[in-house]
Each structure stands twice: as C-alpha cells, then as structure tokens.
Design an enzyme around this catalytic site. Structure first.
Site, PDB file in Angstrom:
ATOM      1  N   HIS A 517       0.754  -1.015  -0.042  1.00  0.00           N
ATOM      2  CA  HIS A 517       0.058  -0.023   0.144  1.00  0.00           C
ATOM      3  C   HIS A 517       0.907   1.334   0.122  1.00  0.00           C
ATOM      4  O   HIS A 517       0.364   2.309  -0.666  1.00  0.00           O
ATOM      5  CB  HIS A 517      -0.964  -0.195   1.273  1.00  0.00           C
ATOM      6  CG  HIS A 517      -2.313   0.653   0.888  1.00  0.00           C
ATOM      7  ND1 HIS A 517      -2.352   1.867   0.111  1.00  0.00           N
ATOM      8  CD2 HIS A 517      -3.489   0.411   1.310  1.00  0.00           C
ATOM      9  CE1 HIS A 517      -3.714   2.142   0.158  1.00  0.00           C
ATOM     10  NE2 HIS A 517      -4.289   1.505   0.807  1.00  0.00           N
ATOM     11  N   ASP A 521      -1.758   2.219  -4.446  1.00  0.00           N
ATOM     12  CA  ASP A 521      -3.161   2.649  -3.695  1.00  0.00           C
ATOM     13  C   ASP A 521      -4.207   1.871  -4.517  1.00  0.00           C
ATOM     14  O   ASP A 521      -4.105   1.155  -5.344  1.00  0.00           O
ATOM     15  CB  ASP A 521      -3.544   4.079  -4.130  1.00  0.00           C
ATOM     16  CG  ASP A 521      -2.485   5.039  -3.389  1.00  0.00           C
ATOM     17  OD1 ASP A 521      -1.913   4.790  -2.463  1.00  0.00           O
ATOM     18  OD2 ASP A 521      -2.278   6.249  -3.977  1.00  0.00           O
TER      19      ASP A 521
END
Length: 544
Positions: A517, A521
């Site tokens: 992450h 995204d």
C-alpha cells in the site's frame, strides 16, 4: 613498486628478488653503497619470515636492533607484509572471492594460497559446500570448476583463475554454515609441496599469527615496542562467572523450572543450574527430584497431553540455505510491508480457445505447447506496461518505477521455493516465454540456477491453480517489489441469461493481487486488475 613486487611474488624464477625490495628506500641505498658491497649475504640472512595477505596496496616493515646513521636496520628484520589483490579463484557469477598467498618459514610451509568462502550475493553471509569436483593433489587450470557452493539462493560453481595444485581441502563435501571469508582450501604452485599440507589447519596459518620475539643483546628495544609488549605479557586475568545462590531474588531460572519447583515445593537455592550462565532449567529440577527418590509427574489435567507428547514420532530436517532465506524474507515482508488484497474473476473461455489454436500450430511446426501460465505471464507484463505504477518498488526517500518488465515466476522444488525471472516479458512472444519458463523451472529443480536467473525481477506471478487445483489464495509480496499475482484454478459456472429460463456455462479463473500500500493505492491496483482482466478475456489483443 607494489605491482612489481606482486609480479615477482608470483614468479618462480624471480622469487628471491623480493629479498632486495623488502627494505625501504634507505635499505636500497645501503644495498648499493660502497660500505655494503661485502655485506649483502649478511643482509639476506637477516630476514625472518614473510606473510602475504589478500588485500592490495599496503606495505609494512618492523624490525629491532641497532640503527645506523642513515636510519637503516642492521639486524633482526622481523616481518614484511605485502598485500596482493590477485585472487586464485572466482565464481562463475563474478562475485568476490577471498584468497591470500601466505609464506611461513617458521612453520616450514612453502608458498601457498588460502582460498576463502566467496560472497556470491548481496545478502550472503555464509554458505555450504555442495561438492568438490577436484580432489586433493589434482592439478587445477584456469576455467576449471573447483567446487559447487550452495548460497542463500542457488548453487554456484567456483572456477580456477590460475594454475596450481589443490594441496588441502579444509571444508569437505556437505560442510555447512561456512562464514564468508572462512578458509575452505589451500593451493600451491609446486606439486612437491602438496604433502607438506597434510596436517594443515587454518588456525596454524601464519597470516594472522604474531611474529616471534627475539631478545636483543646489543641494545635495548625501542620504547614503543616495550609499550606494545607490556599489555601482551601481562593480560588481565579472566574472572569466571559464579552462580549466586544466597538469595532467591538472585537465582536465575526458566519459568518452567520455577513452576515445577513450586509444584514439588523445592527451593531453587538448593539446585545448581546447568543452563547458560548457571540458569536453572527444567532438567535440573527433574534431576534433583530423581536424586531424592521422588517421581516427577505433571499435574493431573496435563497427564494425557504429556503421554501424547511422549508418544510422538518425528524426524528433524535441517534447514537449507534457500529455506532460511525464504523464511527470513517472507517474515520481513509480512511484518514491514502493509499488504492489501484485490480479487477478481476472469472469464477464460476465449483464452482456452486461443491456446488450443496456438498449440495446434506449435505441434505442426514442432514447437512446444503453450500453457495457460504462459498466457497469464504475457497478460501480466502488458498490464504492467499499461499501468506502470504497479511496476515499482518502495525506498525510504523515493519510489522507483521500472521501465523494464521482468516477471518472476514462483517454482516449487524439493530444495525450496525459487523465483526465476523472465526478462522483458512484454516484448517476448508466447512461444519464447513458454520455452524460457520451462528451461528455468528445470534449472530450479536441478538446483543449478545462477544469480542472473533470479535477480532483477519487478513483479511476481504465483500459480497454484493449474498444477494443484487451488481455487483462490493470497500471496505474500516479494520485496522490494510492490505486487504479486496469485492465480487460482479455472472452474465452470452457470451464467444466468436474460430470460427466466436462459442460462449458459462459462469457465472462470480467480486471481488475487497482493499490493504494497505504500506504492500501490487501492484505485491503482483496481485499474491494473481491470487491464489484466481485459487481456485475459480478449486474448487476441495480446497478439497485436
């Protein structure tokens, strides 16, 4: 001068010339002065021993005895160290090999070279000797394979770079956990010197040993030498650690030992510990109770579990280097990389039809069959080209986005998990990808992958669907990469039609994208999956 000394050192005909060069500039002046014309033999006899180590470019000379007006030592020249950077051996991958040429007149050893365990990858700290291809006494020549070294990622061959003879194998076949730089073999230039290393041990090597001290009768030693010798001659005595047993708060015991002592009402001060630093362990309590004639038994609720544990039949399997590294990297990934997962179902009917047509052409031309995994790798590579944010890696101060699309393919073997790389997969055809995958997978099963076969990947594919029938799973990101695709098996499902009684059958394959992450995204990951699904469900677009 250092370069000339290395040449002379490696030459049999010029081996005596360093006797002249081992003195400093003042020594050379004295050598050619009129006063010393009749004393050259005396100067030659003054040498004690020489050691040549593995680094290059530094000379040091120490001596004791009277000094002339020119600052030249007349007697007791004790040591000279000439460092050489000419390794005897090097691995195929071109990694660093630790080696050093050593001379020792005190131990009676002839000129020889100590070969150290090489560093064959950036993460390697130790390695194993898989097998020696040369035996003690064999002649070795440049380009010949000396041995196979099992690194943390693969088994790599070490090739000879100079001619000589293998005098001593210090670490034999199957030697485990050898630190980088630790001596594994000795080589010599002359065949008659082989027998002199029969009882050789690295600890007896003169490379690290201090030169012998010689008393000087004509003059007192220099003050600087006295200051060096004083702490050596009177080292501080080591005080052994004692296990305190005077009070309960100073007694060290494991939690299990304390509990067992409480259950049997035994004072820990009466027991002598055998663990590290005198710590009392469970075995100490049991031995103490047995000596007092008491039965050591677990509490009633644990009796059945204790019997079951005693009845277990098992075997301990030592960890291989690849298993250790895989465990460490996966643990690091799961602890430090913020994972999240995206799953999508892809319809693969058109993909299966295209594969069938391509395999018919392959069989007609004598080529190898194309697998579903080959098509998946191609689709992954094209999707990464379309969404380059997923073809990246995280660094503390920047995110590195790669222009090359290199796909690692997970391959399970008896030795562990390997991930050979398909370089520039977006530019290769399906047939080339298929042949390369099969070739690298076989090398992985043979444990013969080279570093260039698995380093440099930017994304990983793991397929447990086709070979094992796994429906869906979540893979762990392979650092420093930011994503890995887990491919499940294809299964037929009923697809409802437009009418109440209308339906059809279709094959669907579940894939799960694991993302870092910090780099990818959620929306970027979803966009990449959309691109991948488009290539799978319309496979003709991959051929354009």
């Amino acid at each position: 001068m250092a370069y000339a000394s290395r040449i002379m050192n490696h030459s049999k005909k010029l081996r005596d010339v360093p006797n002249i060069l081992r003195y400093r500039h003042g020594g050379l002046v004295r050598w050619f002065s009129n006063e010393a014309l009749g004393k050259r033999e005396e100067i030659l006899k003054a040498r004690n021993h020489v050691n040549v180590a593995a680094e290059k470019g530094s000379f040091s000379c120490t001596a004791n005895g009277p000094v002339s007006s020119l600052g030249i030592f007349k007697r007791h020249v004790s040591t000279m160290i000439m460092r050489s950077g000419n390794p005897m051996l090097a691995p195929v991958a071109g990694s660093q090999v630790h080696s050093r040429r050593a001379f020792s007149a005190d131990s009676g050893l002839p000129p020889h070279q100590e070969i150290g365990m090489p560093s064959l990858s950036p993460t390697m700290t130790e390695g194993n000797i898989a097998r020696w291809l040369k035996k003690e006494g064999d002649k070795i020549s440049p380009g010949e394979v000396l041995c196979e070294v099992e690194t943390d990622k693969a088994t790599v061959e070490m090739e000879c770079m100079e001619e000589g003879f293998l005098a001593k194998i210090v670490k034999g076949d199957g030697a485990k956990e050898i630190k980088v730089g630790e001596i594994i073999a000795i080589t010599v230039e002359d065949e008659e010197d082989i027998g002199k290393f029969k009882d050789y041990s690295p600890s007896a090597s003169g490379a690290d040993a201090a030169p012998p001290k010689e008393p000087s009768s004509s003059a007192p030693p220099p003050p600087a030498k006295e200051a060096v010798e004083e702490p050596v001659s009177s080292p501080a005595p080591k005080t052994p650690k004692l296990t305190p047993a005077s009070s309960e708060d100073r007694i060290f015991a494991s939690p299990l030992a304390k509990k067992l002592a409480e259950e049997h009402k035994v004072s820990l001060s009466e027991i002598k510990g055998t663990g590290p630093d005198g710590r009392i362990v469970k075995a100490d309590i049991e031995d103490y109770l047995a000596s007092r004639g008491k039965e050591v038994s677990a509490p009633a609720p644990r009796t059945k579990a204790g019997v079951a544990d005693a009845a277990l039949d098992y075997v301990d399997i030592p960890h291989t280097q690849i298993r250790k590294v895989t465990a460490a990297r996966l643990l690091l990934s799961k602890q430090t990389v913020p994972h999240y997962y995206l799953t999508v179902d892809t319809r693969v009917d058109k993909l299966m039809e295209l594969r069938s047509q391509l395999n018919s052409l392959q069989e007609a031309s004598g080529g190898k069959r194309i697998s579903v995994n080959d098509l998946v790798i191609k689709a992954v590579a094209l999707a990464l080209k379309k969404v380059p944010q997923c073809n990246s890696s995280w660094n503390d101060t920047y995110t590195r986005q790669y222009k090359n699309v290199n796909i690692n393919v997970a391959v399970q073997t008896d030795n562990g998990l390997y991930v050979p790389v398909i370089r520039d997969a977006d530019k290769k055809g399906l047939s080339a990808i298929g042949e390369e995958v099969k070739h690298l997978a076989q090398k992985a099963r043979d444990n013969s992958l080279k570093p260039e076969d698995y380093e440099g990947g930017t994304f990983t594919v793991s397929n447990l669907g086709g070979p094992f029938g796994v429906k869906q799973f979540c893979a762990i990101v392979n650092p420093p990469q930011a994503g890995i695709l887990a491919v499940g098996s294809a299964e037929k499902r009923v697809v409802p039609g437009s009418g109440p009684d209308a339906y059809s059958f279709a094959s669907f394959m579940a894939v799960t994208l694991s993302c870092d992450h910090r780099v990818i995204d959620g929306a970027i990951g979803a966009e990449w999956l959309k691109a991948f699904k488009g290539y799978i469900e319309n496979p003709e677009s991959m051929l354009l």
